[in-house]
Motif scaffolding. Structure first.
Motif, short mmCIF file in Angstrom:
data_model
loop_
_atom_site.label_atom_id
_atom_site.label_comp_id
_atom_site.label_asym_id
_atom_site.label_seq_id
_atom_site.Cartn_x
_atom_site.Cartn_y
_atom_site.Cartn_z
N ILE A 180 0.84 -1.20 0.00
CA ILE A 180 0.00 0.00 0.00
C ILE A 180 0.87 1.25 0.00
N GLU A 181 1.88 1.25 0.86
CA GLU A 181 2.75 2.43 0.96
C GLU A 181 3.48 2.69 -0.36
N GLU A 182 3.97 1.63 -0.98
CA GLU A 182 4.71 1.80 -2.23
C GLU A 182 3.80 2.23 -3.36
N SER A 183 2.59 1.69 -3.40
CA SER A 183 1.65 2.08 -4.45
C SER A 183 1.23 3.55 -4.30
N ILE A 184 1.05 3.99 -3.05
CA ILE A 184 0.73 5.40 -2.80
C ILE A 184 1.84 6.29 -3.35
N LYS A 185 3.07 5.95 -3.06
CA LYS A 185 4.22 6.77 -3.50
C LYS A 185 4.31 6.80 -5.03
N GLN A 186 4.18 5.63 -5.64
CA GLN A 186 4.36 5.57 -7.09
C GLN A 186 3.24 6.28 -7.84
N PHE A 187 2.01 6.10 -7.39
CA PHE A 187 0.91 6.76 -8.08
C PHE A 187 0.93 8.27 -7.84
N ALA A 188 1.33 8.68 -6.66
CA ALA A 188 1.45 10.12 -6.39
C ALA A 188 2.50 10.74 -7.32
N HIS A 189 3.58 10.03 -7.53
CA HIS A 189 4.63 10.52 -8.44
C HIS A 189 4.12 10.58 -9.88
N ARG A 190 3.38 9.56 -10.30
CA ARG A 190 2.82 9.56 -11.66
C ARG A 190 1.85 10.72 -11.86
N PHE A 191 0.98 10.91 -10.88
CA PHE A 191 -0.01 11.97 -10.99
C PHE A 191 0.66 13.34 -11.03
N GLN A 192 1.71 13.51 -10.24
CA GLN A 192 2.39 14.80 -10.18
C GLN A 192 3.04 15.15 -11.52
#
Length: 558
Positions: A180-192
């Motif tokens: 969950i933590e890693e998916s949050i980080k990766q998707f936040a980076h993609r969205f940004q």
């Protein structure tokens, strides 16, 4: 007191106290030097007053302030300050250098402690507004940002988007919280990378991220951005060199800017986005916008769940029974128990109005317990009257997940001394998807103890075709959405024909529900469907009317 408010007030006071203090501390040091000189020189006790400006400077300005004040105080009481102003005796070099070194140590220590405290306070303030694991601004920061947008932008509507990781429970059980933590980080980076640089990503919950689009972004650009983000969300993220899929949905709402109405709780807007997210989940959509009707529905659902528990206790819920007949002979072979609710203020409510919501809560277990006990006891009562018919009752996916469900059913059958094969449990295709292996295990145990199992609404899903040979099923129930359209609709007719053929090859019997006319009944008879039920045969009846119907229709339609 709220930690964020405390930190803000403390830091504002701290900054306010710092303005103009530096010249005051310098003046205080000079004043101490003058006092020492006019009270006899460094031999007097007043020389120790120099620690006051040193400590104050270290406290307020940290290490740099403490060191500056210490060196400045050392020089003031240094080579030009006599030991005794009366005799004119001057200090030795080592005397004032040693004093200066001691001043410096005291100033440095005070400054280090002060810097540490300030750093700790800033850290606490940062933690209060950020998620430590992902380092993203948190829910509190999001609420603060909503208020900022409302005041900063003079007009227009800002948009709040809330993305949810729908399969977070599955990810956590398979890979741990790290997934969950890693998916949050990766998707936040993609969205940004897709969103404007001024748009910040917030972590709104354990499995949720959010952002706010400012009013200057046009609706057309907003739609394009949302489409890009949905496409990005469908791309897998990488965990330990494995590609992991995340199911994401988004709910969004708009709020007006240019109004200084910060008294309005920003939680309202976040709640609106959450309502839209729930709507997307219920409709199986990738995204959904908030509308005021969702609030009314939400309040209605909450009220219904509150009333449902009381309704069970007050016996407002009751059963009607719809006859099922043999298509070949027209004999009554069984009934299906159907739940009804006579709500004290809303009146008669069919199950479609409350069962779907109840299935999302623990109330469905209480409802199923009620339905099973009422159905079994009623079947036994009819048997004692000489009406030997089976009783079908509906159960949900949540019931099958209960560890004691099988024992509960068998205990009820034994308590009322009903022969097990007279009880039929109906499951929808979708209910089998919750945990297929667990469902098969429990259904086999029920079947081994004589309970009849049937699949309801067959043809509306896809799971049972894959697992049909593994399930201990005796009946396949053809969904009324197909039966109602035969024989005029060729597609529906093909599906019904194929279902009956499949059942016959598997050694199963078929039941068609939704038989609304003689034409439908005759067609079902021509293709050798086993059983039928529907309003043309009989509407659902109170228990007291079933014996009369049984007596008046020994060979219905034959």
């Amino acid at each position: 007191m709220d930690s964020e408010i405390f930190f803000d007030r403390f830091l504002r006071w701290y900054r306010k106290m710092g303005r103009g203090l530096f010249p005051l501390f310098v003046l205080l040091g000079i004043s101490v030097a003058v006092l020492v000189y006019f009270t006899g020189g460094v031999k007097s006790a007043y020389s120790h007053l120099m620690y006051l400006p040193i400590l104050l400077s270290g406290f307020r300005f940290g290490l740099k302030g403490g060191l500056f004040s210490a060196l400045f105080g050392g020089l003031l009481l240094g080579p030009f300050m006599p030991i005794d102003t009366v005799t004119g005796e001057m200090q030795s070099l080592m005397n004032w250098i040693f004093r200066t070194i001691f001043f410096t140590l005291v100033g440095a220590l005070c400054g280090i402690v002060s810097d540490g405290v300030k750093s700790y306070i800033n850290r606490l303030k940062w933690i209060s507004l950020h998620d430590v694991s992902s380092r993203l601004p948190n829910r509190k920061a999001l609420l603060k940002a909503i208020n900022t947008y409302k005041v900063f932008y003079r007009k227009g509507f800002a948009s709040l988007y809330l993305f949810s990781f729908e399969n977070s429970d599955e990810l956590r059980s398979a890979f741990g919280v790290q997934a969950i933590e890693e998916s949050i980080k990766q998707f936040a980076h993609r969205f940004q990378e897709v969103l404007p640089a001024t748009v910040h990503i917030f972590r709104a919950g354990f499995n949720e991220i959010a952002f706010i689009l400012p009013p200057e972004i046009t609706p057309e650009a907003e739609v394009i951005s949302l489409s890009e983000l949905i496409m990005l969300s469908r791309s897998p993220f990488i965990l330990n060199n494995f590609s992991i899929h995340v199911d994401m949905r988004v709910g969004f709402c708009h709020f007006e800017c240019g109004k200084d109405d910060t008294a309005v709780d920003p939680e309202i807007y976040l709640s609106n986005a959450e309502s839209a997210l729930i709507a997307a989940r219920e409709k199986d959509l990738s995204s959904s916008a908030y509308t005021e009707s969702l609030d009314e529905k939400k309040r209605h659902n909450v009220q219904i769940l509150g009333d449902l528990k009381n309704g069970l206790e007050r016996r407002e819920l009751f059963l009607h029974y719809q006859p099922k007949i043999s298509v070949d002979t027209g004999r009554l072979l069984g009934v299906e128990s159907l739940l009804r609710w006579n709500h004290p203020t809303m009146g008669f409510m069919p199950p479609a109005h409350f069962i779907p919501r109840a299935e999302q809560s623990s109330l469905i277990d209480l409802i199923t317990d009620f339905v099973l006990e009422e159905s079994i006891s009623q079947a036994k009562e009819w048997h004692e009257q000489g009406i030997q018919i089976s009783m079908a009752a509906n159960i949900s996916a949540r019931n099958l997940l209960q560890p004691d469900f099988v024992d509960k059913v068998l205990n009820l059958v034994n308590r009322y001394k009903l022969e097990p094969h007279y009880l039929e449990l109906e499951l929808t295709e979708s209910s089998l998807l919750a945990d297929m292996s667990e469902s098969i295990t429990k259904l086999k145990k029920l079947s081994e103890n004589g309970i009849t199992i049937s699949i309801d609404d067959f043809g509306t899903g896809y799971s049972s075709l894959q697992y049909l040979h593994l399930l201990p099923v005796s009946f396949i129930k053809i969904d009324q959405s197909f039966a109602l359209r035969i024989p005029q609709d060729s597609n529906a007719t093909s599906i019904v024909d194929a279902t009956i053929t499949l059942a016959q090859k598997q050694g199963l019997r078929t039941i068609a529900e939704g038989v609304e006319s003689q034409e439908i009944f005759s067609y079902l008879k021509s293709i050798r469907c086993d059983y039928a039920q529907g309003f043309w045969i009989s509407k659902p009846l109170p228990a007291a009317e079933i014996p009369l119907w049984y007596a008046n229709h020994p060979n219905f339609g034959a």
